[in-house]
Structure formats: C-alpha cells, structure tokens
Scaffold this active site. Sequence first.
Site, PDB file in Angstrom:
ATOM      1  CG  HIS A  43      -2.038   1.172   1.334  1.00 24.44           C
ATOM      2  ND1 HIS A  43      -1.897   1.520   2.661  1.00 24.44           N
ATOM      3  CD2 HIS A  43      -2.230   1.354   0.752  1.00 24.44           C
ATOM      4  CE1 HIS A  43      -2.503   2.609   2.293  1.00 24.44           C
ATOM      5  NE2 HIS A  43      -3.107   2.342   1.024  1.00 24.44           N
ATOM      6  CD  GLU A  70      -2.753   1.956  -3.592  1.00 27.81           C
ATOM      7  OE1 GLU A  70      -4.068   2.918  -3.266  1.00 27.81           O
ATOM      8  OE2 GLU A  70      -1.813   2.263  -2.433  1.00 27.81           O
ATOM      9  CG  ASP A  72      -2.740   6.771  -3.193  1.00 25.71           C
ATOM     10  OD1 ASP A  72      -4.079   6.327  -3.444  1.00 25.71           O
ATOM     11  OD2 ASP A  72      -2.048   6.906  -2.415  1.00 25.71           O
ATOM     12  CG  HIS A  85      -3.593   9.357   0.472  1.00 32.43           C
ATOM     13  ND1 HIS A  85      -4.050   9.981   0.886  1.00 32.43           N
ATOM     14  CD2 HIS A  85      -4.506   7.901   0.195  1.00 32.43           C
ATOM     15  CE1 HIS A  85      -5.054   9.284   1.396  1.00 32.43           C
ATOM     16  NE2 HIS A  85      -5.198   8.020   0.814  1.00 32.43           N
ATOM     17  CD  GLU A 153      -7.333   5.604  -4.483  1.00 37.19           C
ATOM     18  OE1 GLU A 153      -8.259   5.910  -4.164  1.00 37.19           O
ATOM     19  OE2 GLU A 153      -6.027   4.516  -3.889  1.00 37.19           O
TER      20      GLU A 153
END
Length: 293
Positions: A43, A70, A72, A85, A153
């Site tokens: 993450h 992962e 952002d 993020h 994301e």
Amino acid sequence: MYARTVPAAAAALLSATALLLPGSAAQAAAPAGQHDAPAVIAHRGASAYAPENTLAAVDAADRMGIDWVENDVQRTRDGELVVVHDDSLARTTDVEQVFPGRSPWKVKDFTAAEIAKLDAGSWFGHAYAGARVPTLKQYLNRVDRNHQKLLLEIKVPALYPGIERDALRVLRQEGWLSRHHVRHSLVIQSFGADSVKEVHRQRPDLTTGFLGTPAVAELPAYAEFTDQINPTHTSLTADYVDAVHRLKGVHGKKLRVNTWTVNDAAGAVRVRDFGVDGIISNTPDVVQEAVGS
C-alpha cells in the site's frame, strides 16, 4: 485509500511481531487448501518502512519480494501527474516551510517544478531526507525496473476533470499499455465509479477496480464496468466475498476482491479465510508471512 501509514516506531514493532508469528502457525488457522493464498499488495509501497508513495517505498517492497504495489495519482496545476495520496501536500512534505504563504497547499495549486523542490521523506525519518514526490512517469519507470506490477488509484477524480485520459496517456508513453502490461501488470482503480467507467470506456481492455463496498443488490451494476470490488477490511464478511465471486466482471471472469488496509497477521488470516483475492497492506512482509503467499 484512506488508512494512514504506520509511523516508523510502530513499523518496527510490527516487524518484530511478524517474527513471532511464523507463517506455519498462521496458516494452521484454516484447513489446508481451503483458499488459495491471496496476492499481497504494498500500500503506497511498503509504507510502514519508507515514506509513502516514494520510490524508496517501491524499492522497500521489492526487497521484500512483493510483486504488486499500489499508488495514488493526482494532477499539478500545469498538468503533470504526480504520486501523492492527500489532495494537500502538507502532511507528507515540507511545503509549509518552502511555500509558507500558500495554504492550504493543494496539489492542484502547485506546478510540477514547485513540487519537485519539496522534501517528501524527512517527515518519516532522517534516513529519507530529500526524498521527492515522484511524477507518475518516474514511478512507472521504477516499478518496471523492479519487474513489479501496479495497482494505480486515480485520486479524487472530481478535482481533476479528464485525469483518466491523462493517466492513460502517460501509461501509453511509458510502455505500460503494452499487451504484457495490460494482461499481467496493471489495474486501475478509484473510489469514483464514474472514473472507473471512464477508464473502461477509453480502454476496455484494461483491468479496473472499484474501491468501496457496494450493497449486494448493486453488485451486478458494478460488474458491467469493473473487474474488482475492493472494500475496506472492516466492512468485509465471508458472505460478501461470496456474493462478489458469484458474479462475472466486465471481462467475463469472476469478480475479484482486494481488501485494504490490513497490517497485522491475525487480520490477514481473517480476510484470507474469507476468500479474498488480494490483501493491500502497509506491512506487506507481515501479511505475506501470515498467509503464505
């Protein structure tokens, strides 16, 4: 996703905990062969051990043998995609010191050159002083260099009209829309259903994920434009995972479930036994040891 990174001191404790919970003991909680081991996804990189969404966090995951990371993605004032993020730079950079008069320090209000000046590592620990907010291009190149895979994301898409097109352009420029990457190494997800739909509309070959826990009755509608339902672990039950798995996604394969953000061995075993396909974690080494991935 919104679970905060584990602070450095807590990360050390989690690491120690992992040593006390060997995979063989954790796996004994479920009958052998009950479920395949889920994929483990770092993450924001291995964000318990290095500053989130930095290249250092990608490399930390790589050293642990974690295949998936992962991140952002947001957009600067001059149209560059950067990996961060929060929609404000204040929490994870020194923007308040470098640009003191520009509160609330929103990503969209700064140019890429301005963001490149910021220290995105010192907040996490002295060892990471000088780490930078990477551009999406830099991030993709590092993930590719490490032979890793990416769960990307699209963050707060309502703030950035057209960001789906921008992300696909950068992915194409950096070789990430090749057949190999599309089939094996890339998933695009968002909390915004319209954003996921737009990615699917522009590139129907791509694997997509929706972040959230739609009601079971609503799942067939989501299956029309996505391949994954990715809920927070606190909302998850075995029955819900079964309900998702009973449906086929937009590409005619069983809908998958990647849950977040699980940072301890007991939680990892719990969701594994629910039958999830992937576990997103700040401490991917702890999760990997616990579920036997």
